[in-house]
Design a protein around this motif. Structure first.
Motif, PDB file in Angstrom:
ATOM      1  N   ASN A 353     107.121 -13.466 104.969  1.00 44.34           N
ATOM      2  CA  ASN A 353     106.002 -14.281 105.434  1.00 44.34           C
ATOM      3  C   ASN A 353     104.640 -13.709 105.055  1.00 44.34           C
ATOM      4  OD1 ASN A 353     107.504 -16.356 106.668  1.00 44.34           O
ATOM      5  ND2 ASN A 353     107.847 -15.078 108.484  1.00 44.34           N
ATOM      6  N   ALA A 354     104.627 -12.663 104.249  1.00 44.40           N
ATOM      7  CA  ALA A 354     103.391 -12.059 103.736  1.00 44.40           C
ATOM      8  C   ALA A 354     103.718 -11.479 102.359  1.00 44.40           C
ATOM      9  CB  ALA A 354     102.880 -10.980 104.690  1.00 44.40           C
ATOM     10  N   PRO A 355     102.708 -11.231 101.527  1.00 47.37           N
ATOM     11  CA  PRO A 355     102.970 -10.677 100.189  1.00 47.37           C
ATOM     12  C   PRO A 355     103.793  -9.394 100.253  1.00 47.37           C
ATOM     13  CG  PRO A 355     100.698 -11.403 100.361  1.00 47.37           C
ATOM     14  CD  PRO A 355     101.277 -11.529 101.740  1.00 47.37           C
ATOM     15  N   LYS A 356     104.709  -9.247  99.297  1.00 46.47           N
ATOM     16  CA  LYS A 356     105.631  -8.124  99.280  1.00 46.47           C
ATOM     17  C   LYS A 356     104.939  -6.771  99.096  1.00 46.47           C
ATOM     18  CE  LYS A 356     109.591  -9.932 100.091  1.00 46.47           C
ATOM     19  NZ  LYS A 356     110.314  -9.555 101.342  1.00 46.47           N
ATOM     20  N   ILE A 357     103.705  -6.787  98.599  1.00 45.46           N
ATOM     21  CA  ILE A 357     103.005  -5.520  98.417  1.00 45.46           C
ATOM     22  C   ILE A 357     102.876  -4.758  99.731  1.00 45.46           C
ATOM     23  CG2 ILE A 357     100.694  -6.509  98.747  1.00 45.46           C
ATOM     24  CD1 ILE A 357      99.679  -4.531  96.641  1.00 45.46           C
ATOM     25  N   PHE A 358     102.867  -5.493 100.857  1.00 41.63           N
ATOM     26  CA  PHE A 358     102.702  -4.857 102.159  1.00 41.63           C
ATOM     27  C   PHE A 358     103.987  -4.199 102.657  1.00 41.63           C
ATOM     28  CE2 PHE A 358      99.350  -8.226 102.302  1.00 41.63           C
ATOM     29  CZ  PHE A 358      98.279  -7.354 102.206  1.00 41.63           C
ATOM     30  N   THR A 359     105.089  -4.311 101.898  1.00 42.42           N
ATOM     31  CA  THR A 359     106.312  -3.599 102.268  1.00 42.42           C
ATOM     32  C   THR A 359     106.375  -2.207 101.651  1.00 42.42           C
ATOM     33  OG1 THR A 359     107.569  -4.467 100.371  1.00 42.42           O
ATOM     34  CG2 THR A 359     107.577  -5.784 102.400  1.00 42.42           C
ATOM     35  N   ARG A 360     105.478  -1.903 100.739  1.00 38.48           N
ATOM     36  CA  ARG A 360     105.541  -0.630 100.023  1.00 38.48           C
ATOM     37  C   ARG A 360     105.142   0.535 100.931  1.00 38.48           C
ATOM     38  NH1 ARG A 360     102.890  -2.188  94.100  1.00 38.48           N
ATOM     39  NH2 ARG A 360     104.346  -3.887  93.637  1.00 38.48           N
ATOM     40  N   CYS A 361     105.954   1.573 100.881  1.00 29.23           N
ATOM     41  CA  CYS A 361     105.736   2.744 101.723  1.00 29.23           C
ATOM     42  C   CYS A 361     105.568   3.997 100.881  1.00 29.23           C
ATOM     43  CB  CYS A 361     106.921   2.944 102.674  1.00 29.23           C
ATOM     44  SG  CYS A 361     107.149   1.615 103.868  1.00 29.23           S
ATOM     45  N   THR A 362     104.895   4.987 101.443  1.00 30.76           N
ATOM     46  CA  THR A 362     104.811   6.291 100.808  1.00 30.76           C
ATOM     47  C   THR A 362     106.129   7.033 101.024  1.00 30.76           C
ATOM     48  OG1 THR A 362     103.979   7.413 102.785  1.00 30.76           O
ATOM     49  CG2 THR A 362     102.359   6.340 101.368  1.00 30.76           C
ATOM     50  N   LYS A 363     106.236   8.215 100.449  1.00 30.68           N
ATOM     51  CA  LYS A 363     107.460   8.992 100.622  1.00 30.68           C
ATOM     52  C   LYS A 363     107.649   9.443 102.068  1.00 30.68           C
ATOM     53  CE  LYS A 363     105.356  13.423  99.281  1.00 30.68           C
ATOM     54  NZ  LYS A 363     105.463  14.571  98.338  1.00 30.68           N
ATOM     55  N   TYR A 364     106.577   9.385 102.871  1.00 31.90           N
ATOM     56  CA  TYR A 364     106.666   9.721 104.285  1.00 31.90           C
ATOM     57  C   TYR A 364     107.036   8.519 105.147  1.00 31.90           C
ATOM     58  CZ  TYR A 364     104.070  13.800 102.621  1.00 31.90           C
ATOM     59  OH  TYR A 364     103.672  14.909 101.953  1.00 31.90           O
ATOM     60  N   GLY A 365     107.254   7.356 104.514  1.00 31.90           N
ATOM     61  CA  GLY A 365     107.617   6.165 105.263  1.00 31.90           C
ATOM     62  C   GLY A 365     106.423   5.405 105.811  1.00 31.90           C
ATOM     63  N   LEU A 366     105.221   5.667 105.298  1.00 31.77           N
ATOM     64  CA  LEU A 366     104.015   4.976 105.767  1.00 31.77           C
ATOM     65  C   LEU A 366     103.790   3.721 104.941  1.00 31.77           C
ATOM     66  CD1 LEU A 366     101.362   5.183 107.549  1.00 31.77           C
ATOM     67  CD2 LEU A 366     100.304   6.138 105.492  1.00 31.77           C
ATOM     68  N   PRO A 367     103.746   2.537 105.574  1.00 33.32           N
ATOM     69  CA  PRO A 367     103.441   1.301 104.839  1.00 33.32           C
ATOM     70  C   PRO A 367     101.955   1.252 104.493  1.00 33.32           C
ATOM     71  CG  PRO A 367     103.694   0.816 107.166  1.00 33.32           C
ATOM     72  CD  PRO A 367     104.022   2.278 106.996  1.00 33.32           C
ATOM     73  N   ILE A 368     101.596   1.936 103.435  1.00 35.54           N
ATOM     74  CA  ILE A 368     100.213   2.262 103.134  1.00 35.54           C
ATOM     75  C   ILE A 368      99.336   1.034 102.979  1.00 35.54           C
ATOM     76  CG2 ILE A 368     100.818   2.497 100.680  1.00 35.54           C
ATOM     77  CD1 ILE A 368      98.092   4.483 102.574  1.00 35.54           C
TER      78      ILE A 368
END
Length: 543
Positions: A353-368
């Motif tokens: 329901n939102a652009p997939k770019i917002f699913t990307r996380c850093t190696k620490y698991g932060l959805p940057i």
């Protein structure tokens, strides 16, 4: 049912390798049980209890204040058991009540609820930063409020850009300060009630007799007393807003969520009873409902019923301590709201329901990218610096006035649909509350009533204004526009999933494998060292 897109990229692995289970857009389970429980209670114990309760006391009197908070605590507990039952079954990364609405009710309801969360929490970040700046001005200083806003903003954004374990540990101690303060204030209230203050004035239940246990509001007689009670009841809901949903959001990043979520539910009720039940009773005992400071609008310790009582008892220093606690509450709330806003956007993206770019996380698991997008709301706090801009800021805040009751209403619908789906498909949920689904139906009725009655005073003779109507009800049409707009564009004619077609299986095998892994880990560690009983008693409150 088509498999959930947010789960389609999960790699298969054995239980032994489950700690390495990741997706290319997955958060990490670094929130411990003690973190989640304290974050939840910290989110519900805030400036509304320390300062806002004074306004409710002035309007309704001590009896209506106590009754309203007790009644609202029961309703919120009903909401908490509902959302935790749903979350315990499938505590997937990116879980939120909007993702469960998408899965168990309809995509359009989930879409509307998710964006409601995102913008409401984002705007509330700016609101809490502004409130914290006002609280700081309780202490005389020549620093412009914009400087304080900048400092607060930088710290909050910095914590949310840190690994979630850092955020959780920080919030644990923020919430701990509030818990210690409220317990200290309850003890102080008992001392003042019994005449142990410097003036040795034994208060007892004096203020329940003079000026009286209940007040009238707007009109006289029984109608005025009913108006006062309804106003205070509705007002009390703001103190609890989003605390049950916060537990669900942390569930997506919680260690061993199937075990710890139900524990959080049980302990949540005890804390509600202690902090809000006893807190509202104490306020009505030590502070008169006619105290002028209650309606001063100061927004800091000067308007707190606790501080008014402390000042009347001739106790020095403590007002500054309470103001420090209020500052911590506002700062902590802003920190938590930014976390919830970012995770709401992440959940929306995982659900499609939102652009997939917002699913990307850093190696620490932060959805940057989700965090950075949520941070865009924070500079709205600067609007309050200028008078005209402050009007705009207040209008933005008004969008959130009905968000809590709207969310709770939808949460009850989600539980009912989840229960029907489980019964229709013969699925046994790992946690089923004994008071559900009856509590959900009761809460559904009351939350719908409170949502519609939110601005009831605007309809009294001589009080109607267009601005007042929009101030109290603007959030409702915004939610319907989101819901109906998505339904018309992407709803495909289906308003509600049938119980037998609800997806109860996608991602379930991974969650069950995780649960097995956590259980094996606990067995390998063996029995924990036996703790002293007195330490356990403290732990139930602290953890």
């Amino acid at each position: 049912m088509k498999q959930d897109e947010g789960l389609s990229n999960v790699e298969s692995c054995t239980v032994g390798d489950l700690e390495h289970l990741t997706t290319r857009h997955e958060t990490k389970r670094n929130i411990k049980s003690r973190h989640a429980q304290m974050i939840a209670i910290g989110g519900s114990v805030g400036t509304a209890l320390f300062v806002g309760s004074g306004q409710a006391l002035a309007v309704g009197g001590p009896a209506f204040l106590f009754l309203s908070y007790c009644l609202m605590s029961l309703l919120v507990y009903g909401i908490a058991t509902a959302v935790i039952e749903v979350a315990t079954y499938l505590p997937i990364p990116g879980s939120s009540m909007s993702s469960y609405a998408t899965r168990y009710v309809s995509p359009s309801v989930g879409f509307a609820l998710g964006w409601l969360y995102f913008y409401s929490f984002g705007i509330l970040v700016a609101y809490e930063i502004t409130a914290a700046g006002i609280v700081i001005n309780y202490w005389p200083n020549d620093v412009h409020i914009a400087v304080w806003i900048t400092i607060l903003l930088v710290v909050i954004v910095g914590l949310n850009l840190s690994p979630v374990a850092v955020f959780a540990e920080t919030e644990f101690w923020f919430a701990g300060v509030k818990v210690v303060m409220i317990i200290g204030l309850l003890i102080l209230s008992l001392v003042l009630m019994l005449g142990g203050g410097p003036t040795h004035d034994r208060l007892g239940f004096r203020y329940w007799n003079d000026p009286g246990a209940v007040n009238s509001y707007l009109i006289g007689g029984a109608g005025g007393r009913f108006t006062a009670f309804l106003y205070v009841w509705i007002f009390s809901g703001f103190s609890y807003y989003f605390s049950p949903e916060l537990i669900v959001v942390t569930g997506g990043e919680m260690r061993n969520p199937r075990k710890n979520l139900p524990i959080a539910s049980r302990r949540f009720f005890y804390r509600l009873a202690i902090f809000y039940g006893l807190g509202s009773l104490a306020i009505g005992i030590i502070c008169s409902s006619t105290s002028k400071g209650l309606t001063s609008g100061a927004g800091n310790a000067n308007a707190s019923p606790w501080v008014i009582a402390i000042s009347n008892a001739k106790i020095s220093v403590l007002p500054s301590v309470v103001n420090g606690g209020i500052l911590t509450s506002a700062w902590s709330a802003g920190n938590t709201y930014l976390y919830m806003s970012s995770r709401s956007l992440y959940s929306l993206a995982v659900s499609g329901n939102a652009p997939k770019i917002f699913t990307r996380c850093t190696k620490y698991g932060l959805p940057i990218y989700a965090v950075l997008a949520a941070c865009c709301f924070a500079p709205l706090a600067y609007l309050s610096v200028a008078n005209q801009a402050g009007i705009v800021f207040n209008w933005l805040v008004n969008l959130t006035n009905t968000a809590g009751y709207t969310s709770w209403l939808i949460c009850t619908v989600i539980l009912v649909r989840f229960r029907k789906a489980c019964d229709a498909q013969g699925v046994a949920a790992p946690y089923r509350s004994k008071i559900q689904p009856y509590a959900a139906w009761i809460c559904m009725v009351f939350m719908a009533f409170l949502l519609l009655a939110n601005g009831f005073t605007v309809f009294y003779p001589g009080r109607f204004t267009t601005a007042g109507l929009l101030t109290t009800y603007l959030g409702i049409p915004v939610f319907f526009v989101l819901w109906l707009g998505h339904q018309l564009v992407a709803g495909k004619g289906q308003w509600l999933y049938r119980a037998d077609e609800v997806d109860l299986s996608s991602g379930l095998s991974n969650i069950e494998a995780e649960a097995t892994m956590w259980a094996e880990e606990e067995r390998d560690k063996g029995q924990k060292r036996r703790e002293l009983r007195w330490w356990k008693s403290i732990g139930y409150i602290w953890q």
